[in-house]
Design a protein around this motif. Sequence first.
Motif, PDB file in Angstrom:
ATOM      1  N   VAL A 115       0.881  -1.169   0.000  1.00 22.63           N
ATOM      2  CA  VAL A 115       0.000   0.000   0.000  1.00 22.63           C
ATOM      3  C   VAL A 115       0.925   1.227   0.000  1.00 22.63           C
ATOM      4  O   VAL A 115       1.855   1.306   0.807  1.00 22.63           O
ATOM      5  CB  VAL A 115      -0.907   0.004   1.266  1.00 22.63           C
ATOM      6  N   SER A 130      -0.210   7.151  -5.564  1.00 21.72           N
ATOM      7  CA  SER A 130      -0.329   6.661  -4.183  1.00 21.72           C
ATOM      8  C   SER A 130      -1.749   6.224  -3.826  1.00 21.72           C
ATOM      9  O   SER A 130      -2.722   6.698  -4.419  1.00 21.72           O
ATOM     10  CB  SER A 130       0.086   7.771  -3.217  1.00 21.72           C
ATOM     11  N   ASP A 131      -1.831   5.336  -2.832  1.00 19.95           N
ATOM     12  CA  ASP A 131      -3.144   4.931  -2.323  1.00 19.95           C
ATOM     13  C   ASP A 131      -3.669   5.942  -1.312  1.00 19.95           C
ATOM     14  O   ASP A 131      -4.862   6.213  -1.250  1.00 19.95           O
ATOM     15  CB  ASP A 131      -3.038   3.549  -1.671  1.00 19.95           C
ATOM     16  N   TYR A 132      -2.761   6.426  -0.485  1.00 22.66           N
ATOM     17  CA  TYR A 132      -3.138   7.395   0.552  1.00 22.66           C
ATOM     18  C   TYR A 132      -2.111   8.522   0.590  1.00 22.66           C
ATOM     19  O   TYR A 132      -0.929   8.291   0.339  1.00 22.66           O
ATOM     20  CB  TYR A 132      -3.076   6.779   1.960  1.00 22.66           C
ATOM     21  N   ALA A 302      -6.218   9.948  -3.327  1.00 25.08           N
ATOM     22  CA  ALA A 302      -5.319   9.721  -2.184  1.00 25.08           C
ATOM     23  C   ALA A 302      -5.504  10.805  -1.118  1.00 25.08           C
ATOM     24  O   ALA A 302      -5.501  10.529   0.083  1.00 25.08           O
ATOM     25  CB  ALA A 302      -3.876   9.677  -2.671  1.00 25.08           C
TER      26      ALA A 302
END
Length: 310
Positions: A115, A130-132, A302
Motif C-alpha cells: 500500500v 499513491s493509495d493514501y 489519495a
Amino acid sequence: MNNTTDNPPKKNLVKEILAWKKKREAVILAHVYQPGEIQDIADFTGDSLFLSQQAAKTQAKVIVFCGVQFMAETASILSPEKIVLLPEIKAGCPLADMAPAEKVKSKIKELPEAVVVSYVNSSAVVKSLSDYCCTSANAVQIARSIPAEKEILFLPDMNLADFTARKARRNIIPWQGYCPVHNILTKEDVIKVKKLHPQAVLLVHPECRPEVCNLADYIGSTRGIIEFASNNPAKEYIIGTELGIFHPLKKNNPDKQFFPASKKMICKDMKLITLEKVLYSLQNLEPRITVPEDIRIKSLKALNRMIEIS
Ligand code: 13P
Ligand code: SF4
C-alpha cells in the motif's frame, strides 16, 4: 521578529495587500514556517493538514498560498475551480524532490502488493501514484487504518516513516528521503541545549532523526507542537523544528520561553515569500499553480482518503 506595525512602508504594504485581497475575494493561507510578517497578514496559519482543510472548504475565489510548491499544488487539487497563487514560484521542497516520479513508479512495480502512502510533501504526480496521502499530523492514524498484514511503502521521508512504523506498529518500507532542515538536528545538538536548559520540555517534529525523537517529551506536527506548548503548564521549551514556528509560539505564549534545538533549522524555500511578492501576486493573479486534470483526479483520491480519515 515581525516589526510591521512600527514600520510605515511595511504598514502601507500591508494595507495595500488587504485592499487587494478584498478586491480579489482572496484568502491568504500561511504555513507556520513563513516569515512572521507573512503569518501576520494571513487569514489562516497552521500546519500542512490544517491548511489543506482550509483550501478544500474556502468560499474565496483566489487562494494565496504562502508556503511551498507542494502545498499550493495540494490546494489546487482540492479546489480546482479556484485560482491558486504561490507568490514565489521557486519555493520548492528538497524533501519532495527526493522522490522523483519515475523512481517511485519503478519502486511500486517492485512491490506490487504494498500500500503506497505518500507524505503531502511530494509532487502531484507522486500523489497520483499513491493509495493514501498523509501529513505529519495524521501519518500514524493513516497507517493504523491499513490492514496490519499489508506492507506499506512510505515516501518520501524516512524519519517520518520510522516514527509512523513505531507508533502504528506497522511494517513500513521507507523511501530514503529526508528533510534537510530537520535532519540537520543531531542528538549531540539536543543534549547540549538540554544541558543549558535542564527544566525545558523538548518538543520535536517527526521529520527529525529517530535518535533525536527518542529524546523528546513530545513528537508532533507543527500544529501539535504549538498546541502542546500552549496547553502545557511548563514555562520552558526546547523546539526541534523550523525556526518560523517561534513566531506563533511566542505570540500565543508571552509568559513562556522557547529555545531552538539548533539555530540552523531554517527552510530557505519557506523564506522566499515576501510581502512585496504577495502584493504582486494579488495584483497580477500570478504565479498560478495548476495540476493537469488526469493527475489531479488520481491524486485527489489519495488526498480525499486522508481527509476522510483525519
Ligand atoms: P507540518 O506543518 O505538517 O508539521 O509539516 C512540516 C513541514 O515540513 C512542512 O514543510
Ligand atoms: Fe520541505 Fe523541510 Fe522545507 Fe518543509 S521544512 S518545506 S519538508 S525542506
